[in-house]
Design a protein around this motif. Sequence first.
Motif, PDB file in Angstrom:
ATOM      1  N   LEU A 109       0.821  -1.213   0.000  1.00  0.00           N
ATOM      2  CA  LEU A 109       0.000   0.000   0.000  1.00  0.00           C
ATOM      3  C   LEU A 109       0.855   1.262   0.000  1.00  0.00           C
ATOM      4  CD1 LEU A 109      -2.847  -1.056   2.463  1.00  0.00           C
ATOM      5  CD2 LEU A 109      -2.996  -0.800  -0.031  1.00  0.00           C
ATOM      6  N   ILE A 110       1.972   1.243   0.698  1.00  0.00           N
ATOM      7  CA  ILE A 110       2.883   2.389   0.692  1.00  0.00           C
ATOM      8  C   ILE A 110       3.449   2.600  -0.704  1.00  0.00           C
ATOM      9  CG2 ILE A 110       5.132   3.209   1.514  1.00  0.00           C
ATOM     10  CD1 ILE A 110       4.409   1.876   4.229  1.00  0.00           C
ATOM     11  N   TYR A 111       3.901   1.539  -1.335  1.00  0.00           N
ATOM     12  CA  TYR A 111       4.454   1.657  -2.688  1.00  0.00           C
ATOM     13  C   TYR A 111       3.409   2.210  -3.657  1.00  0.00           C
ATOM     14  CZ  TYR A 111       5.937   0.426  -7.353  1.00  0.00           C
ATOM     15  OH  TYR A 111       6.238   0.484  -8.685  1.00  0.00           O
ATOM     16  N   ILE A 112       2.203   1.688  -3.594  1.00  0.00           N
ATOM     17  CA  ILE A 112       1.130   2.155  -4.491  1.00  0.00           C
ATOM     18  C   ILE A 112       0.856   3.638  -4.261  1.00  0.00           C
ATOM     19  CG2 ILE A 112      -1.339   1.949  -4.983  1.00  0.00           C
ATOM     20  CD1 ILE A 112      -1.010  -1.105  -4.478  1.00  0.00           C
ATOM     21  N   ALA A 113       0.833   4.074  -3.017  1.00  0.00           N
ATOM     22  CA  ALA A 113       0.566   5.483  -2.710  1.00  0.00           C
ATOM     23  C   ALA A 113       1.661   6.390  -3.261  1.00  0.00           C
ATOM     24  CB  ALA A 113       0.437   5.673  -1.194  1.00  0.00           C
ATOM     25  N   VAL A 114       2.914   5.998  -3.085  1.00  0.00           N
ATOM     26  CA  VAL A 114       4.017   6.809  -3.593  1.00  0.00           C
ATOM     27  C   VAL A 114       3.995   6.842  -5.115  1.00  0.00           C
ATOM     28  CG1 VAL A 114       6.543   6.985  -3.729  1.00  0.00           C
ATOM     29  CG2 VAL A 114       5.446   6.476  -1.548  1.00  0.00           C
ATOM     30  N   LYS A 115       3.725   5.719  -5.730  1.00  0.00           N
ATOM     31  CA  LYS A 115       3.662   5.643  -7.202  1.00  0.00           C
ATOM     32  C   LYS A 115       2.552   6.544  -7.739  1.00  0.00           C
ATOM     33  CE  LYS A 115       4.908   3.532 -11.047  1.00  0.00           C
ATOM     34  NZ  LYS A 115       6.203   3.765 -11.645  1.00  0.00           N
ATOM     35  N   ARG A 141      12.731   3.851  -5.076  1.00  0.00           N
ATOM     36  CA  ARG A 141      13.440   3.793  -3.795  1.00  0.00           C
ATOM     37  C   ARG A 141      12.542   3.206  -2.708  1.00  0.00           C
ATOM     38  NH1 ARG A 141      15.852   9.367  -4.616  1.00  0.00           N
ATOM     39  NH2 ARG A 141      14.046   9.995  -3.408  1.00  0.00           N
ATOM     40  N   VAL A 142      11.271   3.600  -2.715  1.00  0.00           N
ATOM     41  CA  VAL A 142      10.328   3.055  -1.732  1.00  0.00           C
ATOM     42  C   VAL A 142      10.159   1.562  -1.953  1.00  0.00           C
ATOM     43  CG1 VAL A 142       7.900   3.054  -1.046  1.00  0.00           C
ATOM     44  CG2 VAL A 142       9.111   5.213  -1.313  1.00  0.00           C
ATOM     45  N   LEU A 143      10.046   1.151  -3.214  1.00  0.00           N
ATOM     46  CA  LEU A 143       9.915  -0.270  -3.524  1.00  0.00           C
ATOM     47  C   LEU A 143      11.137  -1.045  -3.025  1.00  0.00           C
ATOM     48  CD1 LEU A 143       8.329  -2.538  -4.920  1.00  0.00           C
ATOM     49  CD2 LEU A 143       9.556  -1.964  -7.009  1.00  0.00           C
ATOM     50  N   ARG A 144      12.313  -0.515  -3.274  1.00  0.00           N
ATOM     51  CA  ARG A 144      13.545  -1.174  -2.848  1.00  0.00           C
ATOM     52  C   ARG A 144      13.614  -1.257  -1.318  1.00  0.00           C
ATOM     53  NH1 ARG A 144      17.283   2.203  -4.863  1.00  0.00           N
ATOM     54  NH2 ARG A 144      16.550   1.663  -6.924  1.00  0.00           N
ATOM     55  N   GLN A 145      13.285  -0.163  -0.636  1.00  0.00           N
ATOM     56  CA  GLN A 145      13.337  -0.157   0.822  1.00  0.00           C
ATOM     57  C   GLN A 145      12.297  -1.119   1.419  1.00  0.00           C
ATOM     58  OE1 GLN A 145      13.199   3.750   2.467  1.00  0.00           O
ATOM     59  NE2 GLN A 145      13.651   3.058   4.526  1.00  0.00           N
ATOM     60  N   ALA A 146      11.099  -1.140   0.856  1.00  0.00           N
ATOM     61  CA  ALA A 146      10.066  -2.070   1.331  1.00  0.00           C
ATOM     62  C   ALA A 146      10.501  -3.510   1.086  1.00  0.00           C
ATOM     63  CB  ALA A 146       8.742  -1.785   0.623  1.00  0.00           C
ATOM     64  N   PHE A 147      11.117  -3.747  -0.065  1.00  0.00           N
ATOM     65  CA  PHE A 147      11.599  -5.088  -0.389  1.00  0.00           C
ATOM     66  C   PHE A 147      12.646  -5.545   0.622  1.00  0.00           C
ATOM     67  CE2 PHE A 147      14.623  -7.860  -2.611  1.00  0.00           C
ATOM     68  CZ  PHE A 147      13.775  -8.903  -2.935  1.00  0.00           C
ATOM     69  N   VAL A 148      13.590  -4.672   0.966  1.00  0.00           N
ATOM     70  CA  VAL A 148      14.638  -5.029   1.928  1.00  0.00           C
ATOM     71  C   VAL A 148      14.029  -5.269   3.313  1.00  0.00           C
ATOM     72  CG1 VAL A 148      16.694  -4.166   3.134  1.00  0.00           C
ATOM     73  CG2 VAL A 148      16.496  -3.912   0.661  1.00  0.00           C
ATOM     74  N   PHE A 149      13.092  -4.396   3.723  1.00  0.00           N
ATOM     75  CA  PHE A 149      12.416  -4.558   5.012  1.00  0.00           C
ATOM     76  C   PHE A 149      11.747  -5.932   5.092  1.00  0.00           C
ATOM     77  CE2 PHE A 149       8.508  -4.168   7.563  1.00  0.00           C
ATOM     78  CZ  PHE A 149       9.031  -3.718   8.767  1.00  0.00           C
TER      79      PHE A 149
END
Length: 170
Positions: A109-115, A141-149
């Motif tokens: 949901l965070i990624y979708i909102a930023v996109k 960057r958000v996608l990458r950070q969420a992926f790492v998390f």
Amino acid sequence: FNGMLSIYYLLTVRYGWKENKIKKLQKYFFGIPIIFALATAFASLGLSLYNNSIYWCWIAASPLPCDTTIKERDDSDCERGRNAWLFRWVFYFLPLLIIIFIATTSMILIYIAVKKTEQKSKKWRIASRSENEKKLKNSQRVLRQAFVFLLVFYFVYLPPLVAQLVTTVQ
């Protein structure tokens, strides 16, 4: 705690909650995981569920191996930890599955909102197409950070979950 942390990220990034609004929930962000951990730990202690689990002490029946079926029978050879498999699921694996779902959903949901925000702001830029494409990097960057998390979270918790699922199915 990972579930609460991902909810915090969701509230601040996607829903734009400010610090003063988040502060009101802070006691729950810390309190719920701590109370749950203490409650399950003391319940396990009171129910004599902590036993040798081959690699470490955990929720297990004793002595190993003993019959740990759902029906408590008088002829069961378990001295301690009756229905340990059930308590493993109720105290650990079921909450873990819920937290994995919450964390994964929050990051998506965070990624979708930023996109979406990036796409909306794209039309207001006065730049060439190649410059616009370069500037649409926040979502990446958000996608990458969420992926790492999530990757670190999955790396730690999925192997024991899969092992328990395999043990349960067998």
